[in-house]
Design a protein around this motif. Structure first.
Motif, short mmCIF file in Angstrom:
data_model
loop_
_atom_site.label_atom_id
_atom_site.label_comp_id
_atom_site.label_asym_id
_atom_site.label_seq_id
_atom_site.Cartn_x
_atom_site.Cartn_y
_atom_site.Cartn_z
N MET A 105 94.26 60.22 35.67
CA MET A 105 93.96 61.55 35.15
C MET A 105 94.66 61.80 33.81
O MET A 105 94.12 62.48 32.94
N GLY A 106 95.85 61.24 33.66
CA GLY A 106 96.60 61.46 32.43
C GLY A 106 95.88 60.97 31.18
O GLY A 106 95.89 61.63 30.14
N VAL A 107 95.23 59.83 31.29
CA VAL A 107 94.50 59.28 30.14
C VAL A 107 93.04 59.72 30.15
O VAL A 107 92.53 60.27 29.17
N ASN A 108 92.36 59.49 31.28
CA ASN A 108 90.92 59.69 31.33
C ASN A 108 90.50 61.15 31.18
O ASN A 108 89.41 61.43 30.67
N LEU A 109 91.34 62.08 31.62
CA LEU A 109 90.96 63.49 31.56
C LEU A 109 91.90 64.31 30.68
O LEU A 109 91.46 64.94 29.73
N LYS A 110 93.19 64.27 30.98
CA LYS A 110 94.14 65.03 30.16
C LYS A 110 94.13 64.54 28.71
O LYS A 110 94.15 65.34 27.78
N GLY A 111 94.06 63.24 28.53
CA GLY A 111 94.01 62.69 27.18
C GLY A 111 92.78 63.14 26.41
O GLY A 111 92.85 63.47 25.23
N ALA A 112 91.64 63.15 27.11
CA ALA A 112 90.41 63.64 26.47
C ALA A 112 90.53 65.11 26.10
O ALA A 112 90.08 65.54 25.04
N TYR A 113 91.16 65.88 26.99
CA TYR A 113 91.37 67.31 26.72
C TYR A 113 92.28 67.50 25.51
O TYR A 113 91.96 68.29 24.60
N TYR A 150 88.99 57.48 39.24
CA TYR A 150 88.21 57.25 38.02
C TYR A 150 86.94 58.10 38.02
O TYR A 150 86.62 58.77 37.03
N ALA A 151 86.23 58.10 39.14
CA ALA A 151 85.00 58.88 39.25
C ALA A 151 85.28 60.37 39.13
O ALA A 151 84.53 61.11 38.48
N ALA A 152 86.36 60.82 39.73
CA ALA A 152 86.72 62.24 39.66
C ALA A 152 87.03 62.66 38.22
O ALA A 152 86.62 63.72 37.75
N ALA A 153 87.74 61.81 37.49
CA ALA A 153 88.08 62.11 36.10
C ALA A 153 86.83 62.17 35.23
O ALA A 153 86.67 63.05 34.38
N LYS A 154 85.92 61.22 35.45
CA LYS A 154 84.71 61.20 34.63
C LYS A 154 83.81 62.38 34.94
O LYS A 154 83.19 62.97 34.03
N SER A 155 83.73 62.78 36.19
CA SER A 155 82.93 63.96 36.55
C SER A 155 83.52 65.21 35.91
O SER A 155 82.80 66.06 35.37
#
Length: 243
Positions: A105-113, A150-155
């Motif tokens: 989550m830190g990279v795939n979602l928080k990083g994107a944010y 991974y799937a949760a972050a991408k969703s």
């Protein structure tokens, strides 16, 4: 309207290999100044930067202070492609479930944010900008244990993009998601045996995967289209069909 990007700055996170490298090459071919972000693998990132006449910048995008410093160093960013991710196959045996969830989550979602937030601030001031977030077919399909975080972050990235689209629209800033299916990167080719790869492709209606260059070309076309925002575009050979 399709726009020309010569002289614009494109920041590609996770740009040192695979799809990230192909994205760097595609935007550089259009005349962009390309920033190759990487967390690890300095030599690979520098090689990409040298090949495209760009600049390689190390930054852990899960760290807000580090992202702020990166944007301060880069200056105005016209195009952001949130491509960086934690590979779901890279979990080490000693990592707990909670630690692995935080890393993904830190990279795939928080990083994107964080990257989107800092990019959007400058784009709003200049009243122009393009945000593109690289998701995955896994955002739609039920995940196995390995792929769950991974799937949760991408969703969740889809909701993030729609939020950025809403915030940016009054300023001429667009935000969209590209959700690819099987991409035939060197990593995928080394991970799957020929038999495994054939099995994967057999489940795709078009019967093949995509090359990184093909996905990068499509990503560039999305970014060039100034009347498209808040959308999720699927590129998967028919593996996921929805209205």
């Amino acid at each position: 309207m399709r726009e020309e990007f010569k002289g614009k700055t494109a920041l590609i996170t996770g740009g040192s290999r695979g799809l990230g490298e192909a994205l760097c090459r595609r935007f550089a071919a259009a005349g962009c100044r390309v920033i190759v972000n990487y967390a690890h693998g300095k030599e690979a990132a520098q090689a990409v930067a040298d090949a495209v006449g760009g600049e390689a910048i190390q930054c852990d995008i899960s760290c807000e202070e580090a992202v702020q410093k990166m944007f301060d160093r880069v200056g105005p960013v016209d195009i952001l492609v949130n491509n960086a991710r934690v590979d779901p196959y890279k979990r080490t045996p000693e990592m707990s479930d909670g630690a692995w969830w935080d890393a993904v989550m830190g990279v795939n979602l928080k990083g994107a944010y964080l990257c989107g937030k800092f990019a959007l601030e400058g784009m709003k001031q200049r009243r122009w900008g393009r945000l593109l977030h690289i998701s995955s077919l896994w955002a739609y399909q039920p995940a196995n244990e390995r792929m769950l975080s991974y799937a949760a972050a991408k969703s969740a990235m889809h909701a993030l993009s729609r939020g950025f689209a809403n915030l940016g629209a009054p300023y001429g800033v667009t935000s969209n998601v590209l959700a690819p299916g099987l991409i035939l990167t060197d990593m995928v080719s080394s991970r799957l045996t020929p038999e495994m790869l054939q099995k994967e492709m057999a489940g795709i209606p078009l019967g093949r995967g995509s090359s990184p260059a093909e996905v990068a070309d499509f990503a560039f076309d999305i970014v060039r289209t100034g009347f498209l925002t808040g959308e999720i575009i699927n590129l998967n050979g028919g593996a996921f069909m929805a209205p």
